[in-house]
Write a protein that holds these residues in place. Structure first.
Motif, PDB file in Angstrom:
ATOM      1  N   SER A  29       0.892  -1.310   0.123  1.00 37.75           N
ATOM      2  CA  SER A  29       0.163  -0.299   0.195  1.00 37.75           C
ATOM      3  C   SER A  29       1.089   1.735  -0.068  1.00 37.75           C
ATOM      4  CB  SER A  29      -1.034  -0.060   1.193  1.00 37.75           C
ATOM      5  OG  SER A  29      -2.065   1.286   1.324  1.00 37.75           O
ATOM      6  N   ILE A  30       1.172   2.470  -0.962  1.00 36.75           N
ATOM      7  CA  ILE A  30       1.391   2.743  -0.865  1.00 36.75           C
ATOM      8  C   ILE A  30       0.487   4.318  -0.630  1.00 36.75           C
ATOM      9  CG2 ILE A  30       2.714   5.028  -2.218  1.00 36.75           C
ATOM     10  CD1 ILE A  30       4.072   2.454  -1.709  1.00 36.75           C
ATOM     11  N   LYS A  31       0.851   5.745   0.029  1.00 43.17           N
ATOM     12  CA  LYS A  31       0.029   6.654   0.005  1.00 43.17           C
ATOM     13  C   LYS A  31       1.102   7.961  -0.048  1.00 43.17           C
ATOM     14  CE  LYS A  31      -2.130   9.153   3.886  1.00 43.17           C
ATOM     15  NZ  LYS A  31      -2.723   9.243   5.290  1.00 43.17           N
ATOM     16  N   LYS A  32       0.314   8.826  -0.957  1.00 45.83           N
ATOM     17  CA  LYS A  32       1.059   9.493  -1.805  1.00 45.83           C
ATOM     18  C   LYS A  32       0.770  11.276  -1.572  1.00 45.83           C
ATOM     19  CE  LYS A  32       1.810   7.273  -5.487  1.00 45.83           C
ATOM     20  NZ  LYS A  32       2.054   6.410  -7.244  1.00 45.83           N
ATOM     21  N   SER A  33       1.132  11.975  -1.105  1.00 48.77           N
ATOM     22  CA  SER A  33       0.694  13.137  -1.010  1.00 48.77           C
ATOM     23  C   SER A  33       0.547  14.017  -2.476  1.00 48.77           C
ATOM     24  CB  SER A  33       2.286  14.359   0.032  1.00 48.77           C
ATOM     25  OG  SER A  33       3.606  14.346  -1.217  1.00 48.77           O
TER      26      SER A  33
ATOM     27  N   TYR B  88      17.028   2.220  -2.862  1.00 48.22           N
ATOM     28  CA  TYR B  88      18.156   2.830  -1.918  1.00 48.22           C
ATOM     29  C   TYR B  88      17.642   1.509  -0.274  1.00 48.22           C
ATOM     30  CZ  TYR B  88      19.283   5.809  -5.738  1.00 48.22           C
ATOM     31  OH  TYR B  88      19.578   6.381  -7.140  1.00 48.22           O
ATOM     32  N   LYS B  89      18.665   1.376  -0.078  1.00 46.19           N
ATOM     33  CA  LYS B  89      18.615   0.335   1.059  1.00 46.19           C
ATOM     34  C   LYS B  89      19.471   1.984   2.214  1.00 46.19           C
ATOM     35  CE  LYS B  89      20.998  -4.297  -0.027  1.00 46.19           C
ATOM     36  NZ  LYS B  89      22.111  -4.649   0.372  1.00 46.19           N
TER      37      LYS B  89
ATOM     38  N   ARG C  80       4.725   7.747   1.437  1.00 47.02           N
ATOM     39  CA  ARG C  80       4.979   6.512   1.636  1.00 47.02           C
ATOM     40  C   ARG C  80       4.470   5.036   2.192  1.00 47.02           C
ATOM     41  NH1 ARG C  80       2.360   7.315   7.101  1.00 47.02           N
ATOM     42  NH2 ARG C  80       1.539   9.497   5.477  1.00 47.02           N
ATOM     43  N   ALA C  81       5.121   3.671   2.028  1.00 49.93           N
ATOM     44  CA  ALA C  81       4.669   2.844   2.026  1.00 49.93           C
ATOM     45  C   ALA C  81       5.096   2.039   2.894  1.00 49.93           C
ATOM     46  CB  ALA C  81       6.331   1.537   1.218  1.00 49.93           C
ATOM     47  N   ASN C  82       3.977   0.440   3.100  1.00 51.62           N
ATOM     48  CA  ASN C  82       3.189   0.118   4.387  1.00 51.62           C
ATOM     49  C   ASN C  82       4.139  -1.020   4.426  1.00 51.62           C
ATOM     50  OD1 ASN C  82       2.124  -1.346   2.919  1.00 51.62           O
ATOM     51  ND2 ASN C  82       0.718  -2.103   3.590  1.00 51.62           N
TER      52      ASN C  82
ATOM     53  N   THR D  75       9.824   7.123  -2.225  1.00 48.59           N
ATOM     54  CA  THR D  75       8.457   6.847  -1.984  1.00 48.59           C
ATOM     55  C   THR D  75       9.391   5.956  -0.413  1.00 48.59           C
ATOM     56  OG1 THR D  75       7.570   5.940  -3.655  1.00 48.59           O
ATOM     57  CG2 THR D  75       7.296   4.763  -1.568  1.00 48.59           C
ATOM     58  N   ARG D  76       8.954   6.243   0.833  1.00 46.66           N
ATOM     59  CA  ARG D  76       9.972   5.904   2.096  1.00 46.66           C
ATOM     60  C   ARG D  76       9.433   4.523   2.631  1.00 46.66           C
ATOM     61  NH1 ARG D  76      14.260   8.095   4.804  1.00 46.66           N
ATOM     62  NH2 ARG D  76      14.412   7.619   6.209  1.00 46.66           N
ATOM     63  N   PHE D  77      10.000   3.329   3.061  1.00 41.27           N
ATOM     64  CA  PHE D  77       9.476   2.510   3.118  1.00 41.27           C
ATOM     65  C   PHE D  77       9.933   2.436   5.140  1.00 41.27           C
ATOM     66  CE2 PHE D  77      10.339   1.623  -1.256  1.00 41.27           C
ATOM     67  CZ  PHE D  77       9.672   0.080  -1.235  1.00 41.27           C
ATOM     68  N   LYS D  78       9.569   1.081   5.341  1.00 38.15           N
ATOM     69  CA  LYS D  78       9.067   1.368   7.256  1.00 38.15           C
ATOM     70  C   LYS D  78      10.664   1.150   7.409  1.00 38.15           C
ATOM     71  CE  LYS D  78       4.654  -0.009   8.148  1.00 38.15           C
ATOM     72  NZ  LYS D  78       3.948  -0.813   9.306  1.00 38.15           N
ATOM     73  N   CYS D  79      11.116  -0.063   6.986  1.00 33.27           N
ATOM     74  CA  CYS D  79      12.509   0.254   7.227  1.00 33.27           C
ATOM     75  C   CYS D  79      14.198   1.192   7.049  1.00 33.27           C
ATOM     76  CB  CYS D  79      13.232  -1.104   6.414  1.00 33.27           C
ATOM     77  SG  CYS D  79      13.105  -0.388   4.111  1.00 33.27           S
ATOM     78  N   GLY D  80      13.270   2.349   6.463  1.00 31.53           N
ATOM     79  CA  GLY D  80      14.456   3.525   6.361  1.00 31.53           C
ATOM     80  C   GLY D  80      14.657   3.453   4.901  1.00 31.53           C
ATOM     81  N   GLY D  81      14.525   2.802   4.157  1.00 29.35           N
ATOM     82  CA  GLY D  81      15.073   2.623   3.129  1.00 29.35           C
ATOM     83  C   GLY D  81      14.264   3.283   1.578  1.00 29.35           C
TER      84      GLY D  81
END
Length: 440
Positions: free
Chosen positions: A13-17, A52-53, A109-111, A154-160
């Motif tokens: 799931s992606i939430k976009k601004s 990117y990690k 942001r990704a879930n 897009t930012r992932f929960k892990c910080g990547g």
């Protein structure tokens, strides 16, 4: 805006601004920017995604987006045509009005964690998944209304994070796109530009009067070209997109197959694989032996001109050459036959070919020009993906989306680029046959 889709069994799931426009930091150019005839041939948008990690001890999401937005504003001063908009002239060709409106930027942001998303391996649901990492203006179909570039971080929960880019092919080919990305990345890292862009595309103007010394009849309208006996193999069936990995061992096997009868003395990975895929596609589509099959190759012409295009040339430096054959001849003959056809097609692209190609487009104009829809092969294996370092190191993954129909795309495999990933679409029935033919 939100989108959900399954990938590898996981729900993404992606939430976009709301998208914003990033303008050049300073405005210094107005008026119209000339696009050469090489910029007019392929007018779609190219969609790529870089993963990117997480950076050790790195900053938060606000820092990440600020770096991208500020560096974009800075780099657009050097690449100001990207901040403009396409315009269609009375001659049926595109140019750019330097409006300084800017490029679109979207935060998202990704879930999930980044390791749950794979943008390199192509599967049936790949387009849906990778498409969530790109921003496409809803309801905008007219390329004259679209920004020439869109970036989504897009930012992932892990910080990547993922960087999804959409750029008009009128503005760049693969080489100049990566040159722009390298310059943007250098700006983001606070470094001076290694290569300053050469924006003047008038060096590729047509000759006056035009002089056409090569036959380009296959690019005439469908009702007049002599390849109208080719039927559309994609009618009536679902189309599948698959990825096939040719590692260094498989590539060596192909080259040996190409040279085993002594007809071909040497060949590259590209020519061997292209010829192999061309033959296999004819078999998979069960073409009539007498049916004409056309292979189109996208060739980098920068070094084929005298003088060569300058380093940093920002624009399209590619031409398209055509290889024609009968399906039956390709299939019944050894691989060396198809390899020679590919090699001869590439050899044909010299300076006179390129200048004739430019002049042909000038005479025909856009309204009388079409790119045949048969089979087109393009290779991204030599693109310096590693230069896209915005301060978080090289991309951990790289992928493309919305690849053109009837195409074969070669992508590098792994950081060492010793293997090649072939991405190809075919009807369901043909894909089943093609998969068997890929087993070496």
């Amino acid at each position: 805006m939100e989108g959900t889709g399954k990938h590898g069994g996981d729900q993404l799931s992606i939430k976009k601004s709301k998208p914003i426009l990033i303008e050049p930091e300073t405005r210094t150019h107005n008026g119209f920017f000339f696009l050469s005839n090489l910029d007019q041939v392929i007018t779609n948008f190219v969609h790529t995604v870089y993963l990117y990690k997480a950076k050790k001890g790195g900053g938060g999401r606000d820092t990440l987006s600020d770096i991208f937005k500020q560096s974009m504003a800075n780099i657009l001063v050097h690449y100001y045509p990207l901040a403009g908009r396409l315009r269609l002239g009375s001659d049926g060709k595109y140019n750019v009005e330097c409006t300084n409106e800017g490029v679109l930027f979207v935060e998202a942001r990704a879930n999930c964690n980044m390791d749950q998303v794979d943008v390199q391996v192509i599967t049936e649901d790949h387009s849906e998944t990778i498409g969530k990492l790109l921003y496409r203006s809803p309801g905008t179909e007219n390329i004259l209304e679209m920004p020439l570039m869109t970036a989504q971080v897009t930012r992932f929960k892990c910080g990547g994070f993922a960087l999804g880019l959409s750029i008009s092919h009128c503005m760049v080919d693969g080489i100049s796109a990566m040159e722009f990305i390298k310059s943007w990345a250098e700006t983001a890292r606070g470094m001076p530009l290694t290569t300053k862009p050469v924006l003047d595309r008038s060096i590729l103007r047509s000759r006056q009067p035009p002089k056409i010394d090569f036959p380009f009849g296959q690019y005439a309208p469908a009702e007049t070209n002599n390849l109208s006996n080719i039927t559309d193999p994609f009618q009536g069936e679902q189309i599948l997109t698959k990825c096939f990995l040719f590692d260094s061992n498989k590539l060596a096997i192909l080259k040996n197959m190409a040279m085993e009868d002594g007809t071909v003395k040497s060949c590259s990975n590209f020519t061997a694989l292209t010829a192999f895929v061309w033959r296999a596609r004819c078999k998979a589509l069960q073409m009539n032996p007498d049916q004409t099959t056309q292979l189109l190759l996208i060739v980098n012409v920068r070094s084929k001109l005298n003088p060569p295009l300058p380093k940093g040339y920002f624009g399209n430096g590619i031409a398209i050459c055509s290889c024609l054959g009968r399906a039956g001849e390709l299939i019944k003959n050894p691989l060396s036959f198809a390899v020679e056809e590919v090699q001869n097609g590439i050899k044909m692209v010299n300076e006179e070919f390129v200048r004739s190609w430019i002049d042909y487009f000038e005479v025909k104009r856009a309204k009388d020009f079409r790119l045949p829809s048969h089979f087109i092969v393009t290779s991204w294996t030599r693109l310096p993906i590693e230069c896209a370092d915005f301060g978080w190191g090289e991309p951990a993954q790289f992928g493309g989306a919305n690849l053109p129909k009837d195409s074969g795309v070669f992508l590098p495999d792994g950081k060492e680029k010793k293997g090649i990933n072939l991405i190809l679409d075919l009807p369901v029935t043909a894909m089943s046959i093609f998969q068997e033919l890929m087993l070496l």
